[in-house]
Design an enzyme around this catalytic site. Structure first.
Site, PDB file in Angstrom:
ATOM      1  N   ASN A  87       0.852  -1.181   0.000  1.00 34.60           N
ATOM      2  CA  ASN A  87       0.000   0.000   0.000  1.00 34.60           C
ATOM      3  C   ASN A  87       0.897   1.242   0.000  1.00 34.60           C
ATOM      4  O   ASN A  87       1.556   1.544   0.999  1.00 34.60           O
ATOM      5  CB  ASN A  87      -0.920  -0.017   1.225  1.00 34.60           C
ATOM      6  CG  ASN A  87      -1.890   1.130   1.243  1.00 34.60           C
ATOM      7  OD1 ASN A  87      -1.531   2.275   0.988  1.00 34.60           O
ATOM      8  ND2 ASN A  87      -3.132   0.838   1.571  1.00 34.60           N
ATOM      9  N   LYS A 125       0.340   3.810   2.819  1.00 35.08           N
ATOM     10  CA  LYS A 125       0.882   3.389   4.118  1.00 35.08           C
ATOM     11  C   LYS A 125       2.402   3.502   4.143  1.00 35.08           C
ATOM     12  O   LYS A 125       2.981   3.967   5.121  1.00 35.08           O
ATOM     13  CB  LYS A 125       0.506   1.928   4.404  1.00 35.08           C
ATOM     14  CG  LYS A 125      -0.932   1.680   4.801  1.00 35.08           C
ATOM     15  CD  LYS A 125      -1.047   0.212   5.201  1.00 35.08           C
ATOM     16  CE  LYS A 125      -2.472  -0.234   5.410  1.00 35.08           C
ATOM     17  NZ  LYS A 125      -2.521  -1.656   5.793  1.00 35.08           N
ATOM     18  N   ASP A 143      -2.140  -4.455  10.709  1.00 37.12           N
ATOM     19  CA  ASP A 143      -3.495  -4.695  10.254  1.00 37.12           C
ATOM     20  C   ASP A 143      -4.350  -3.647  10.933  1.00 37.12           C
ATOM     21  O   ASP A 143      -4.150  -3.335  12.105  1.00 37.12           O
ATOM     22  CB  ASP A 143      -3.975  -6.107  10.579  1.00 37.12           C
ATOM     23  CG  ASP A 143      -5.234  -6.464   9.785  1.00 37.12           C
ATOM     24  OD1 ASP A 143      -5.375  -5.998   8.643  1.00 37.12           O
ATOM     25  OD2 ASP A 143      -6.078  -7.203  10.314  1.00 37.12           O
ATOM     26  N   TYR A 151     -11.899   4.413   4.391  1.00 40.24           N
ATOM     27  CA  TYR A 151     -13.080   5.039   4.999  1.00 40.24           C
ATOM     28  C   TYR A 151     -12.842   6.495   5.412  1.00 40.24           C
ATOM     29  O   TYR A 151     -13.713   7.111   6.033  1.00 40.24           O
ATOM     30  CB  TYR A 151     -13.513   4.239   6.242  1.00 40.24           C
ATOM     31  CG  TYR A 151     -13.938   2.821   5.927  1.00 40.24           C
ATOM     32  CD1 TYR A 151     -15.263   2.530   5.578  1.00 40.24           C
ATOM     33  CD2 TYR A 151     -13.041   1.766   5.987  1.00 40.24           C
ATOM     34  CE1 TYR A 151     -15.662   1.236   5.288  1.00 40.24           C
ATOM     35  CE2 TYR A 151     -13.430   0.465   5.700  1.00 40.24           C
ATOM     36  CZ  TYR A 151     -14.740   0.207   5.351  1.00 40.24           C
ATOM     37  OH  TYR A 151     -15.135  -1.073   5.069  1.00 40.24           O
TER      38      TYR A 151
END
Length: 195
Positions: A12, A15, A71, A151
């Site tokens: 990602n 990230k 996670d 989100y």
């Protein structure tokens, strides 16, 4: 001084950028593609810690690098903590559909409280460590903002007016669940260096 090399078990890009910025110059943070790992590492545990450890262990066992993995997910109070570990695959059809499903499932619910949680698992030398970050907030009923991912456009952290997507990376990297967990990780790594 030689940079310490450590693998962040993620592809990602968002990230990786967040984490590189926080770890600073002392570390060379490598993503999965940089070490040639094309495997879609399974995440079959039922907790964030279990999934993070599964990913870190895979890299350590197969590539031999000191490694950390995270996670993360969104836990919505009115949905008994869902989507939780299934946050990224809640709808099975990507971020926009995940948001749509979440908003649909919150229809008519007055309690919009939620939290983002991150657990980072670190495997370094012979050690295994976990670091957790949580940010509380509220789910709003329509998307706002262009930044962030996942989100972020519907999550307003407590104490702020804007969504994570509106607040910008500088603020988000200071207050987010991942930022908190990575700060604990960084603090721990820098403490090890000083020994």
């Amino acid at each position: 001084m030689m940079k310490q090399r450590i693998v962040f078990a993620s592809n990602n890009v968002h990230k990786l950028e967040e984490v590189k910025a926080m770890l600073g110059e002392e570390y060379e943070v490598l993503g999965l593609s940089a070490i040639g790992c094309e495997t879609d590492i399974p995440e079959t545990a039922d907790t964030f810690a279990g999934n993070a450890l599964q990913k870190a262990r895979y890299i350590k066992d197969h590539y031999g690098y000191d490694c950390f993995a995270d996670d993360s997910g969104l836990e919505v109070d009115a949905l008994n903590g869902a989507p939780g570990v299934y946050s990224a695959r809640y709808s099975g059809s990507g971020s926009e559909a995940n948001i749509d499903k979440l908003l649909y499932n919150l229809t008519g619910k007055t309690n919009r409280s939620a939290q983002f949680r991150t657990v980072v698992a670190l495997l370094i030398g012979e050690e295994t460590r976990f670091f957790e970050g949580v940010v509380r907030g509220t789910i709003i009923s329509e998307r706002r903002g262009q930044g962030g991912f996942g989100y972020d456009p519907i999550f307003v952290p407590d104490g702020y007016e804007g969504t994570f997507a509106e607040l910008g990376n500088e603020v988000k990297n200071r207050i987010s669940h991942r930022a908190q967990a990575v700060r604990l990780l960084v603090h721990y790594l820098k403490g090890r260096e000083a020994e």
